[in-house]
Design a protein around this motif. Sequence first.
Motif, short mmCIF file in Angstrom:
data_model
loop_
_atom_site.label_atom_id
_atom_site.label_comp_id
_atom_site.label_asym_id
_atom_site.label_seq_id
_atom_site.Cartn_x
_atom_site.Cartn_y
_atom_site.Cartn_z
N ALA A 176 0.83 -1.21 0.00
CA ALA A 176 0.00 0.00 0.00
C ALA A 176 0.86 1.26 0.00
CB ALA A 176 -0.93 0.00 1.22
N THR A 177 1.99 1.21 0.72
CA THR A 177 2.90 2.36 0.76
C THR A 177 3.50 2.62 -0.61
OG1 THR A 177 3.40 1.95 3.09
CG2 THR A 177 4.97 3.29 1.85
N ARG A 178 3.89 1.55 -1.29
CA ARG A 178 4.47 1.71 -2.64
C ARG A 178 3.43 2.25 -3.61
NH1 ARG A 178 7.65 -2.93 -1.20
NH2 ARG A 178 6.03 -4.39 -1.87
N ARG A 179 2.19 1.78 -3.49
CA ARG A 179 1.14 2.27 -4.39
C ARG A 179 0.84 3.74 -4.13
NH1 ARG A 179 -1.47 -2.59 -3.12
NH2 ARG A 179 -2.83 -1.49 -1.66
N ASP A 180 0.80 4.12 -2.86
CA ASP A 180 0.47 5.50 -2.51
C ASP A 180 1.55 6.46 -3.00
OD1 ASP A 180 0.77 7.77 -0.17
OD2 ASP A 180 -1.32 7.34 -0.64
N GLY A 181 2.80 6.11 -2.75
CA GLY A 181 3.91 6.89 -3.27
C GLY A 181 4.15 8.24 -2.63
N THR A 182 3.43 8.58 -1.55
CA THR A 182 3.60 9.91 -0.95
C THR A 182 4.32 9.86 0.39
OG1 THR A 182 1.44 9.76 0.16
CG2 THR A 182 1.49 10.76 -2.04
N THR A 183 4.61 8.65 0.88
CA THR A 183 5.34 8.52 2.14
C THR A 183 6.67 7.80 1.87
OG1 THR A 183 4.23 6.43 2.65
CG2 THR A 183 3.24 8.44 3.52
N PRO A 184 7.65 7.97 2.77
CA PRO A 184 8.93 7.28 2.59
C PRO A 184 8.76 5.76 2.61
CG PRO A 184 9.09 9.00 4.26
CD PRO A 184 7.65 8.84 3.95
N GLU A 185 9.80 5.06 2.18
CA GLU A 185 9.78 3.60 2.26
C GLU A 185 9.69 3.17 3.73
OE1 GLU A 185 12.11 1.31 -1.08
OE2 GLU A 185 13.44 2.78 -0.15
N LEU A 186 9.23 1.94 3.90
CA LEU A 186 9.05 1.40 5.25
C LEU A 186 9.99 0.24 5.50
CD1 LEU A 186 5.16 1.21 5.60
CD2 LEU A 186 6.66 3.15 6.11
N ARG A 187 10.34 0.06 6.77
CA ARG A 187 10.95 -1.18 7.25
C ARG A 187 9.90 -1.86 8.11
NH1 ARG A 187 15.88 2.20 8.05
NH2 ARG A 187 14.79 2.99 9.88
N VAL A 188 9.70 -3.16 7.93
CA VAL A 188 8.69 -3.89 8.69
C VAL A 188 9.33 -5.11 9.33
CG1 VAL A 188 6.46 -5.06 8.65
CG2 VAL A 188 6.87 -3.12 7.13
#
Length: 337
Positions: free
Chosen positions: A249-261
């Motif tokens: 979802a983060t990659r699709r949105d593209g408005t927030t930095p990358e995540l570590r999970v």
Amino acid sequence: MASAELSKLVQSVVEPALLNGPRRYSRAEVAQRSGVPSEVSRRLWVSLGFAADPDDSAHEYTEADIAAVRNFRSLDTLAAADPRQQQAVVRSLGQSMARLAEWQVDLVVAEITTRLADTLAADPGADREAAAQAATDEVLSRLQALQAYAWRRHLAAALARSIDSDSDHPGGIVRDLAVGFADMVGYTRLTRHLDPEELTELLETFETVGTEAITAHGGWVIKNVGDEVMFAAETAVAGADIALAIQEATRRDGTTPELRVGLAYGDVLQRFGDLYGSTVNIAARLTGVARPGTVLIDDGAAARLAGEQMFALRQLRSVRVRGFSRLRSHVLRRAAR
């Protein structure tokens, strides 16, 4: 009517409405009317997060405060608990309500002020104090109803999750859960270049994306802390789905930095809505060493996912992190279709 005058009028009406009356009782009178000793009510008052006047004769309390002490006494399990457990329960309640009140206060004042201004614009001769009281009563009533609705729904969901727990602990419930963290990469550096409006938008987007991914896959949010969200799920499969869904979802949105999970599975102590224990610590450590855009899971989660064809795992070399000399991890991905 000037904005400053409206604000003063609203302030003069809102506090008595919130407190359900004027401050007219001392701590000794509260004890007399409620049947709860002064030292107990004082301890609970402080645990809720309020300063207690050292003068027991000071008139700080209202009818609502007396009713609250009576309600406390009527909850047999809580009233019979030892003082430390009582304080822990009340402190948790107070901290939750304090956070809720801090973000709501501007909304409440703005809504009441707007309604009052509209009323006086439509009828300049209206009684201002009566109009302010009516606006206050309506706003507080609607907000209270919304809060009661949300609380009941969340309580029902929490009850459904805890009903299968078979291990009670004096400080909470011990159960097996998948626990994960999602952390924004480069958040500290990024915030130095954002104005408050941009930072608000970033955090709102991050929390929205995270919450939707978590709830859509059967998990629940434990807490949001700035650039990080902590979540839990009943099974490792659900936890893995959530971890990957947040990244996608983060990659699709593209408005927030990358995540570590990071994700771990095992027994945790569930206490006052938060989670504690080695499983939680492992998930946090895995988040810290994960590469941007990836999901790392521990051996406990990997064992539960073995044979699940929708996932692909790759074991990594053990790493040394704070509290763990040899922490093994696995990169989690969707299996190729």
